[in-house]
Design a protein around this motif. Structure first.
Motif, PDB file in Angstrom:
ATOM      1  N   GLU A  65      20.150  25.783  -7.909  1.00 22.45           N
ATOM      2  CA  GLU A  65      19.203  26.844  -7.547  1.00 22.45           C
ATOM      3  C   GLU A  65      19.194  27.117  -6.035  1.00 22.45           C
ATOM      4  OE1 GLU A  65      15.524  26.692  -9.874  1.00 22.45           O
ATOM      5  OE2 GLU A  65      14.656  27.769  -8.144  1.00 22.45           O
ATOM      6  N   PRO A  66      19.130  26.044  -5.203  1.00 18.85           N
ATOM      7  CA  PRO A  66      19.230  26.299  -3.763  1.00 18.85           C
ATOM      8  C   PRO A  66      20.521  27.041  -3.398  1.00 18.85           C
ATOM      9  CG  PRO A  66      18.560  24.028  -4.155  1.00 18.85           C
ATOM     10  CD  PRO A  66      18.862  24.624  -5.491  1.00 18.85           C
ATOM     11  N   ALA A  67      21.584  26.780  -4.137  1.00 22.78           N
ATOM     12  CA  ALA A  67      22.859  27.454  -3.853  1.00 22.78           C
ATOM     13  C   ALA A  67      22.751  28.944  -4.157  1.00 22.78           C
ATOM     14  CB  ALA A  67      23.980  26.834  -4.685  1.00 22.78           C
ATOM     15  N   GLU A  68      22.070  29.265  -5.256  1.00 22.66           N
ATOM     16  CA  GLU A  68      21.889  30.687  -5.612  1.00 22.66           C
ATOM     17  C   GLU A  68      21.059  31.385  -4.541  1.00 22.66           C
ATOM     18  OE1 GLU A  68      21.576  31.564 -10.034  1.00 22.66           O
ATOM     19  OE2 GLU A  68      21.150  29.440 -10.038  1.00 22.66           O
ATOM     20  N   GLN A  69      20.061  30.638  -4.030  1.00 22.07           N
ATOM     21  CA  GLN A  69      19.213  31.218  -2.969  1.00 22.07           C
ATOM     22  C   GLN A  69      20.029  31.445  -1.696  1.00 22.07           C
ATOM     23  OE1 GLN A  69      16.032  28.401  -2.920  1.00 22.07           O
ATOM     24  NE2 GLN A  69      15.007  29.350  -4.664  1.00 22.07           N
ATOM     25  N   LEU A  70      20.910  30.492  -1.378  1.00 26.19           N
ATOM     26  CA  LEU A  70      21.741  30.626  -0.174  1.00 26.19           C
ATOM     27  C   LEU A  70      22.668  31.843  -0.295  1.00 26.19           C
ATOM     28  CD1 LEU A  70      22.719  29.533   2.575  1.00 26.19           C
ATOM     29  CD2 LEU A  70      24.257  27.986   1.338  1.00 26.19           C
ATOM     30  N   CYS A  71      23.219  32.042  -1.482  1.00 23.12           N
ATOM     31  CA  CYS A  71      24.098  33.210  -1.685  1.00 23.12           C
ATOM     32  C   CYS A  71      23.331  34.503  -1.440  1.00 23.12           C
ATOM     33  CB  CYS A  71      24.668  33.210  -3.103  1.00 23.12           C
ATOM     34  SG  CYS A  71      25.854  31.910  -3.358  1.00 23.12           S
ATOM     35  N   ARG A  72      22.097  34.519  -1.932  1.00 20.63           N
ATOM     36  CA  ARG A  72      21.257  35.715  -1.739  1.00 20.63           C
ATOM     37  C   ARG A  72      20.984  35.925  -0.257  1.00 20.63           C
ATOM     38  NH1 ARG A  72      17.409  38.789  -4.906  1.00 20.63           N
ATOM     39  NH2 ARG A  72      18.497  37.971  -6.694  1.00 20.63           N
ATOM     40  N   LYS A  73      20.645  34.820   0.421  1.00 15.15           N
ATOM     41  CA  LYS A  73      20.319  34.903   1.851  1.00 15.15           C
ATOM     42  C   LYS A  73      21.526  35.436   2.652  1.00 15.15           C
ATOM     43  CE  LYS A  73      18.934  31.853   5.545  1.00 15.15           C
ATOM     44  NZ  LYS A  73      19.082  30.469   5.917  1.00 15.15           N
ATOM     45  N   LEU A  74      22.729  35.026   2.235  1.00 14.73           N
ATOM     46  CA  LEU A  74      23.943  35.457   2.952  1.00 14.73           C
ATOM     47  C   LEU A  74      24.423  36.833   2.484  1.00 14.73           C
ATOM     48  CD1 LEU A  74      25.909  32.054   2.930  1.00 14.73           C
ATOM     49  CD2 LEU A  74      24.829  33.129   4.911  1.00 14.73           C
ATOM     50  N   GLY A  75      23.755  37.362   1.451  1.00  9.86           N
ATOM     51  CA  GLY A  75      24.127  38.692   0.951  1.00  9.86           C
ATOM     52  C   GLY A  75      25.434  38.710   0.182  1.00  9.86           C
ATOM     53  N   ILE A  76      25.787  37.571  -0.446  1.00 10.68           N
ATOM     54  CA  ILE A  76      27.054  37.524  -1.188  1.00 10.68           C
ATOM     55  C   ILE A  76      26.825  37.275  -2.684  1.00 10.68           C
ATOM     56  CG2 ILE A  76      28.531  36.830   0.766  1.00 10.68           C
ATOM     57  CD1 ILE A  76      28.264  33.913  -0.253  1.00 10.68           C
ATOM     58  N   GLU A  77      25.571  37.486  -3.143  1.00 10.35           N
ATOM     59  CA  GLU A  77      25.262  37.135  -4.540  1.00 10.35           C
ATOM     60  C   GLU A  77      26.118  37.903  -5.555  1.00 10.35           C
ATOM     61  OE1 GLU A  77      23.242  38.625  -2.444  1.00 10.35           O
ATOM     62  OE2 GLU A  77      21.830  40.006  -3.371  1.00 10.35           O
ATOM     63  N   ASP A  78      26.582  39.101  -5.189  1.00 11.43           N
ATOM     64  CA  ASP A  78      27.412  39.876  -6.125  1.00 11.43           C
ATOM     65  C   ASP A  78      28.830  39.317  -6.231  1.00 11.43           C
ATOM     66  OD1 ASP A  78      25.296  41.490  -6.420  1.00 11.43           O
ATOM     67  OD2 ASP A  78      26.042  43.120  -5.133  1.00 11.43           O
ATOM     68  N   LYS A  79      29.177  38.464  -5.278  1.00  3.96           N
ATOM     69  CA  LYS A  79      30.546  37.926  -5.272  1.00  3.96           C
ATOM     70  C   LYS A  79      30.615  36.507  -5.824  1.00  3.96           C
ATOM     71  CE  LYS A  79      31.920  40.664  -1.296  1.00  3.96           C
ATOM     72  NZ  LYS A  79      32.492  40.674   0.031  1.00  3.96           N
ATOM     73  N   VAL A  80      29.474  35.969  -6.254  1.00  3.97           N
ATOM     74  CA  VAL A  80      29.446  34.576  -6.728  1.00  3.97           C
ATOM     75  C   VAL A  80      28.938  34.536  -8.170  1.00  3.97           C
ATOM     76  CG1 VAL A  80      28.625  32.236  -6.246  1.00  3.97           C
ATOM     77  CG2 VAL A  80      28.930  33.861  -4.350  1.00  3.97           C
ATOM     78  N   VAL A  81      29.711  33.869  -9.037  1.00  2.00           N
ATOM     79  CA  VAL A  81      29.307  33.734 -10.443  1.00  2.00           C
ATOM     80  C   VAL A  81      28.937  32.274 -10.694  1.00  2.00           C
ATOM     81  CG1 VAL A  81      30.009  34.068 -12.848  1.00  2.00           C
ATOM     82  CG2 VAL A  81      31.018  35.501 -11.054  1.00  2.00           C
ATOM     83  N   PHE A  82      27.719  32.025 -11.177  1.00  2.00           N
ATOM     84  CA  PHE A  82      27.304  30.668 -11.553  1.00  2.00           C
ATOM     85  C   PHE A  82      27.430  30.544 -13.068  1.00  2.00           C
ATOM     86  CE2 PHE A  82      25.450  31.084  -7.389  1.00  2.00           C
ATOM     87  CZ  PHE A  82      25.526  29.798  -6.866  1.00  2.00           C
ATOM     88  N   PHE A  83      28.344  29.683 -13.510  1.00  2.00           N
ATOM     89  CA  PHE A  83      28.618  29.573 -14.945  1.00  2.00           C
ATOM     90  C   PHE A  83      27.724  28.576 -15.673  1.00  2.00           C
ATOM     91  CE2 PHE A  83      32.727  31.263 -13.685  1.00  2.00           C
ATOM     92  CZ  PHE A  83      33.060  32.070 -14.751  1.00  2.00           C
TER      93      PHE A  83
END
Ligand code: GMT
Length: 375
Positions: A241-259
């Protein structure tokens, strides 16, 4: 031989190694009995040579902690007697080696000799086992095993440094069934997840702090600034979950898939271009080996046993723990052109060949034989 295998049945590396070993032993004509609290995740095939015996621990309100070791010990004794199991191979010292020793002593009372082989996997030594709360019992169970193996030279050194071990430790490295990674997919279907021009970067773990998940994200962040890329994050654990938050903070959430956890590791690796393993410590790094077997080069830290698996400038690159800039630079140097990437992919596969299951499993068979002839 009739071999009992005790392991954690979850997605962790030790359970995967134990399961793949059991399956291979059964193919080689041995009778294998898995004894644990759930059917191991990679154990799809039960048959006349592979059996699973579930350890159940009834909930009782008096117990603040339910006594799993006790239930496991009883089950071990019962299964050894019922199926004439000749040898027990326990993976991960805590609490398996301890329960196995108790089972051995109980069987001895009835005139039954049961040798115990203990395989040390990593966190049972480096993170958990060396904790003062466990150390005394872990040292005892290692010393009482009839044979002890560790999955890398590095883990052997750590064990000798952290514990007062009198027993000899054989290094039997982890291994890979290459056929699973080379023959399976003719069509990787990478277009379902990424555009043709995007590079696919992958990380697989149990998302614990030792894996340094934020480093994975930061390295990927640097990569995607330079070239089109997607990141596949596979696994479950507290850092997800912290990793998903970090992706959002960096603005790369559209480029990261959590399986989440996946039974299709080989499919995901089939379409991957690069694997990132920046762990704080790693006794071996089975996930890196699985990636290499699928022809995926590895960007890793240089800690623990990883340098025994990932070779600098050959199957990938290694950096000091936490050196995100160096990892990013190395990743880009592999991905920069197709010729370099293809060269590293080939070299990663060749390096993985050294850990072919058919070369390693006979080493365990020889250890089993030696303990049986001791009696
Ligand atoms: O990596 C984990 O936290 C899981 C752990 C386990 O016990 O399943 O993995 C350990 O054993 C694997 C199989 O031998 C090794 O490949 C991993 O490197 C090792 N993990 C650590 O040492 C942190």
């Amino acid at each position: 031989m009739k071999i009992g295998i005790v392991c954690y049945p979850t997605f962790g590396g030790s359970g995967v190694v134990a399961t793949e070993l059991g399956i291979e032993l059964s193919k080689r004509g041995h009778e294998v009995h898995f004894i644990t609290y759930k059917q191991p995740v990679r154990l799809e095939l039960l048959g006349s040579h592979v059996h699973f015996h579930e350890v159940t621990v009834p909930e009782y309100p008096l117990f603040h902690y339910q006594p799993y070791e006790l239930a496991l010990t009883s089950k071990l004794v019962d299964m050894v007697k019922l199926h004439d199991i000749e040898i027990l191979h326990v993976h991960y010292a805590i609490p398996h080696a301890y329960a196995a020793y108790m089972a051995k002593k109980m069987l001895q009372e009835e005139g039954i000799y049961l040798p115990i082989v203990t395989t040390l996997h990593g966190t049972d030594i480096t993170l958990v086992g060396s904790h003062p709360f466990y150390k005394t019992a872990v040292t005892f169970s290692i010393n009482k095993s009839d044979a002890v193996t560790s999955v890398s030279e590095s883990l052997k050194k750590d064990t000798l440094r952290l514990f007062d071990v009198k027993n000899h430790i054989d290094v039997v490295t982890n291994f890979i069934d290459l056929s699973k990674h080379t023959n399976h997919f003719t069509d990787c279907q990478r277009d379902l997840l990424a555009d043709e021009n995007e590079k696919i970067i992958t990380h697989i773990s149990n998302f614990r702090s030792v894996k340094r998940i934020p480093d994975v994200i930061k390295v990927f962040y640097n990569i995607q600034k330079e070239m089109p890329a997607k990141l596949m994050m596979v696994g479950e654990g507290p850092e997800k979950e912290p990793a998903e938050q970090l992706c959002r903070k960096l603005g790369i959430e559209d480029k990261v898939v959590f399986f989440g956890n996946s039974h299709e590791i080989d499919r995901i690796l089939c379409y991957s271009d690069l694997f990132i393993l920046p762990s704080e410590t790693e006794s071996f790094g089975l996930a890196a080996l699985e990636a290499m077997a699928s022809g995926v080069p590895v960007i890793s830290s240089n800690s623990g046993g990883i340098p025994e698996v990932n070779i600098q400038g050959v199957s990938g690159y290694l950096s000091n723990v936490g050196d995100i800039e160096d990892m990013s630079k190395n990743a880009l140097s592999i991905l920069k052109d197709e010729a370099t990437l293809s060269k590293f992919k080939e070299q990663a596969k060749t390096q993985a060949n050294k850990f072919d299951i058919h070369k390693i499993v006979p080493q365990y068979e020889a250890i089993y034989q030696a303990t049986l002839t001791k009696c």
